[in-house]
Design a protein around this motif. Structure first.
Motif, PDB file in Angstrom:
ATOM      1  N   VAL A 173     -14.580 -11.682 -35.599  1.00 34.78           N
ATOM      2  CA  VAL A 173     -14.229 -11.696 -37.023  1.00 34.78           C
ATOM      3  C   VAL A 173     -14.039 -10.271 -37.530  1.00 34.78           C
ATOM      4  N   ALA A 174     -14.892  -9.353 -37.107  1.00 39.95           N
ATOM      5  CA  ALA A 174     -14.757  -7.960 -37.537  1.00 39.95           C
ATOM      6  C   ALA A 174     -13.425  -7.368 -37.070  1.00 39.95           C
ATOM      7  N   ASP A 175     -12.995  -7.713 -35.858  1.00 41.72           N
ATOM      8  CA  ASP A 175     -11.712  -7.229 -35.347  1.00 41.72           C
ATOM      9  C   ASP A 175     -10.555  -7.760 -36.194  1.00 41.72           C
ATOM     10  N   LEU A 176     -10.631  -9.040 -36.531  1.00 39.41           N
ATOM     11  CA  LEU A 176      -9.575  -9.662 -37.326  1.00 39.41           C
ATOM     12  C   LEU A 176      -9.569  -9.111 -38.736  1.00 39.41           C
ATOM     13  N   SER A 177     -10.746  -8.983 -39.333  1.00 37.48           N
ATOM     14  CA  SER A 177     -10.861  -8.492 -40.703  1.00 37.48           C
ATOM     15  C   SER A 177     -10.328  -7.069 -40.834  1.00 37.48           C
ATOM     16  N   ALA A 178     -10.557  -6.245 -39.816  1.00 40.00           N
ATOM     17  CA  ALA A 178     -10.077  -4.862 -39.859  1.00 40.00           C
ATOM     18  C   ALA A 178      -8.561  -4.792 -39.873  1.00 40.00           C
ATOM     19  N   ARG A 179      -7.904  -5.784 -39.282  1.00 41.17           N
ATOM     20  CA  ARG A 179      -6.450  -5.773 -39.181  1.00 41.17           C
ATOM     21  C   ARG A 179      -5.785  -6.624 -40.263  1.00 41.17           C
ATOM     22  N   LEU A 180      -6.537  -7.524 -40.857  1.00 45.79           N
ATOM     23  CA  LEU A 180      -6.032  -8.372 -41.940  1.00 45.79           C
ATOM     24  C   LEU A 180      -6.971  -8.188 -43.129  1.00 45.79           C
ATOM     25  N   PRO A 181      -6.914  -7.036 -43.789  1.00 49.47           N
ATOM     26  CA  PRO A 181      -7.949  -6.656 -44.759  1.00 49.47           C
ATOM     27  C   PRO A 181      -8.019  -7.522 -46.011  1.00 49.47           C
ATOM     28  N   GLN A 182      -6.946  -8.236 -46.353  1.00 50.34           N
ATOM     29  CA  GLN A 182      -6.988  -9.075 -47.546  1.00 50.34           C
ATOM     30  C   GLN A 182      -7.636 -10.432 -47.271  1.00 50.34           C
ATOM     31  N   ALA A 183      -7.711 -10.810 -46.009  1.00 51.49           N
ATOM     32  CA  ALA A 183      -8.241 -12.123 -45.659  1.00 51.49           C
ATOM     33  C   ALA A 183      -9.771 -12.097 -45.644  1.00 51.49           C
ATOM     34  N   ARG A 184     -10.375 -13.275 -45.878  1.00 48.82           N
ATOM     35  CA  ARG A 184     -11.834 -13.380 -45.855  1.00 48.82           C
ATOM     36  C   ARG A 184     -12.313 -14.681 -45.216  1.00 48.82           C
ATOM     37  N   LEU A 185     -11.396 -15.645 -45.060  1.00 49.03           N
ATOM     38  CA  LEU A 185     -11.761 -16.959 -44.538  1.00 49.03           C
ATOM     39  C   LEU A 185     -11.370 -17.045 -43.067  1.00 49.03           C
ATOM     40  N   PHE A 186     -12.296 -16.686 -42.195  1.00 45.01           N
ATOM     41  CA  PHE A 186     -11.992 -16.617 -40.768  1.00 45.01           C
ATOM     42  C   PHE A 186     -12.745 -17.680 -39.986  1.00 45.01           C
ATOM     43  N   VAL A 187     -12.029 -18.332 -39.067  1.00 48.52           N
ATOM     44  CA  VAL A 187     -12.633 -19.226 -38.090  1.00 48.52           C
ATOM     45  C   VAL A 187     -12.171 -18.775 -36.716  1.00 48.52           C
ATOM     46  N   ARG A 188     -13.132 -18.541 -35.831  1.00 46.47           N
ATOM     47  CA  ARG A 188     -12.805 -18.248 -34.431  1.00 46.47           C
ATOM     48  C   ARG A 188     -12.944 -19.520 -33.628  1.00 46.47           C
ATOM     49  N   ALA A 196     -17.401 -20.515 -37.804  1.00 43.28           N
ATOM     50  CA  ALA A 196     -16.869 -20.204 -39.132  1.00 43.28           C
ATOM     51  C   ALA A 196     -17.633 -19.030 -39.736  1.00 43.28           C
ATOM     52  N   ALA A 197     -16.902 -18.037 -40.236  1.00 47.36           N
ATOM     53  CA  ALA A 197     -17.529 -16.901 -40.897  1.00 47.36           C
ATOM     54  C   ALA A 197     -18.239 -17.370 -42.170  1.00 47.36           C
ATOM     55  N   PRO A 198     -19.222 -16.612 -42.659  1.00 46.26           N
ATOM     56  CA  PRO A 198     -20.004 -17.044 -43.818  1.00 46.26           C
ATOM     57  C   PRO A 198     -19.174 -17.371 -45.061  1.00 46.26           C
ATOM     58  N   ALA A 199     -18.031 -16.729 -45.248  1.00 45.67           N
ATOM     59  CA  ALA A 199     -17.220 -16.966 -46.438  1.00 45.67           C
ATOM     60  C   ALA A 199     -16.504 -18.315 -46.412  1.00 45.67           C
ATOM     61  N   VAL A 200     -16.456 -18.971 -45.258  1.00 42.67           N
ATOM     62  CA  VAL A 200     -15.740 -20.244 -45.127  1.00 42.67           C
ATOM     63  C   VAL A 200     -16.569 -21.359 -45.764  1.00 42.67           C
ATOM     64  N   ASP A 201     -16.036 -21.953 -46.831  1.00 43.76           N
ATOM     65  CA  ASP A 201     -16.753 -23.023 -47.516  1.00 43.76           C
ATOM     66  C   ASP A 201     -16.494 -24.361 -46.837  1.00 43.76           C
ATOM     67  N   ALA A 202     -17.094 -25.419 -47.398  1.00 45.45           N
ATOM     68  CA  ALA A 202     -17.005 -26.741 -46.775  1.00 45.45           C
ATOM     69  C   ALA A 202     -15.566 -27.226 -46.683  1.00 45.45           C
ATOM     70  N   GLU A 203     -14.776 -26.961 -47.714  1.00 46.69           N
ATOM     71  CA  GLU A 203     -13.381 -27.417 -47.706  1.00 46.69           C
ATOM     72  C   GLU A 203     -12.592 -26.770 -46.583  1.00 46.69           C
ATOM     73  N   ASN A 204     -12.752 -25.472 -46.414  1.00 50.77           N
ATOM     74  CA  ASN A 204     -12.016 -24.777 -45.364  1.00 50.77           C
ATOM     75  C   ASN A 204     -12.584 -25.078 -43.982  1.00 50.77           C
ATOM     76  N   HIS A 205     -13.865 -25.315 -43.915  1.00 50.54           N
ATOM     77  CA  HIS A 205     -14.478 -25.742 -42.652  1.00 50.54           C
ATOM     78  C   HIS A 205     -13.847 -27.054 -42.192  1.00 50.54           C
ATOM     79  N   ALA A 206     -13.709 -27.999 -43.134  1.00 48.45           N
ATOM     80  CA  ALA A 206     -13.106 -29.291 -42.811  1.00 48.45           C
ATOM     81  C   ALA A 206     -11.635 -29.134 -42.443  1.00 48.45           C
ATOM     82  N   LEU A 207     -10.942 -28.213 -43.121  1.00 46.17           N
ATOM     83  CA  LEU A 207      -9.539 -27.976 -42.813  1.00 46.17           C
ATOM     84  C   LEU A 207      -9.380 -27.424 -41.400  1.00 46.17           C
TER      85      LEU A 207
END
Length: 274
Positions: free
Chosen positions: A105-120, A138-149
């Motif tokens: 997630v840290a690698d992805l976040s560093a390259r996509l700085p506007q994003a916050r909802l990451f799932v590996r 799922a990264a901590p910022a991922v809520d239930a809706e995005n987890h389900a998605l």
């Protein structure tokens, strides 16, 4: 498994090689169609071109907007090259699902700085026939809706198992992600052993392939029975299977060999981070 109605109508798939294409086929099989689906693939296969035309997907359009979900399916080594081309589409409300082995997630976040909802996630190659299994975090910022998605997107090609901590994704990669190759190599070895035992190669190959695929199906249909019990059911005391298992279950047999193999794959997944 998710219904087609649960799939988002705004998806960008970045990378449509074997795994990306398998996911795309899974979505299409569940009714997904239309120009809301964008595919970014510089070397599209004839099958990809045909599917895009059939379903109305946008393949390599010049103009792209931020989708509801963006799935990264390129090779891990290509992340640095690809990230600048999609950074503008990876907004704070876009779910980013990455199947890049080793990329954290840290690698992805560093390259996509506007994003916050990451799932590996790490699917495996049986996804191509809808029989894959995916481990996901799922990264901590991922809520239930995005987890389900995320689960809906990944379940299009098989089962989904969630892990609680990110380091476990590397363990998933080394067990189920790489695991099909271990099984295929086992079939190769069993074939060679059959030839050494006197069988014609074609016969040995048919026997080995059918044995492993049949045993796998029996395992799938015996969900309430442990693999150890299934093994014991095949093994008569003092019989031929027992003689073979004595070799496989020796202190230097199959178990420590697989442990070393899985550890090597996990170590390599860690080396791919950054």
């Amino acid at each position: 498994m998710a219904d087609a109605a649960e799939l988002p109508r705004s998806i960008t798939l970045v990378g449509a090689g074997k795994m990306g294409f398998a996911l795309l086929q899974g979505w299409a099989a569940r009714g997904l169609s239309g120009a809301g689906v964008t595919i970014v693939e510089p070397q599209p296969s004839p099958a990809l071109v045909s599917l895009a035309q059939e379903r109305g997907f946008r393949l390599n359009p010049e103009n792209r907007e931020a989708p509801r979900a963006l799935l990264l399916a390129v090779k891990p080594q290509a992340l640095d090259q690809v990230a600048p081309t999609i950074a503008g589409e990876a907004g704070s409300d876009t779910l980013i699902v990455s199947i890049l082995a080793g990329k954290r997630v840290a690698d992805l976040s560093a390259r996509l700085p506007q994003a916050r909802l990451f799932v590996r996630a790490m699917p495996n190659t049986p996804a191509a026939i809808g029989r894959g299994i995916t481990g996901a975090f799922a990264a901590p910022a991922v809520d239930a809706e995005n987890h389900a998605l995320a689960e809906t997107l990944l379940a299009a090609v098989g089962e989904v198992v969630w892990v609680e901590t990110e380091p476990l994704v590397d363990a998933v990669t080394s067990v189920s992600g790489s695991g099909p190759a271990y099984v295929f190599y086992f079939v190769e070895c069993l074939t060679r052993a059959g030839v050494e035992a006197g069988l014609p190669e074609e016969t040995a190959a048919r026997l080995a392939r059918a044995t492993v695929s049949g045993a796998g199906e029996l395992l799938r249909q015996s969900a309430d029975t442990t693999p150890a019990t299934l093994r014991q059911n095949v093994t008569s005391p003092g019989g031929t299977t027992a003689a073979a298992l004595e070799v496989l279950m020796a202190d230097d047999g199959l178990a420590p060999l697989l442990e070393r193999a899985v550890a090597a794959a996990k170590r390599r997944a860690g080396e791919l981070s950054g």
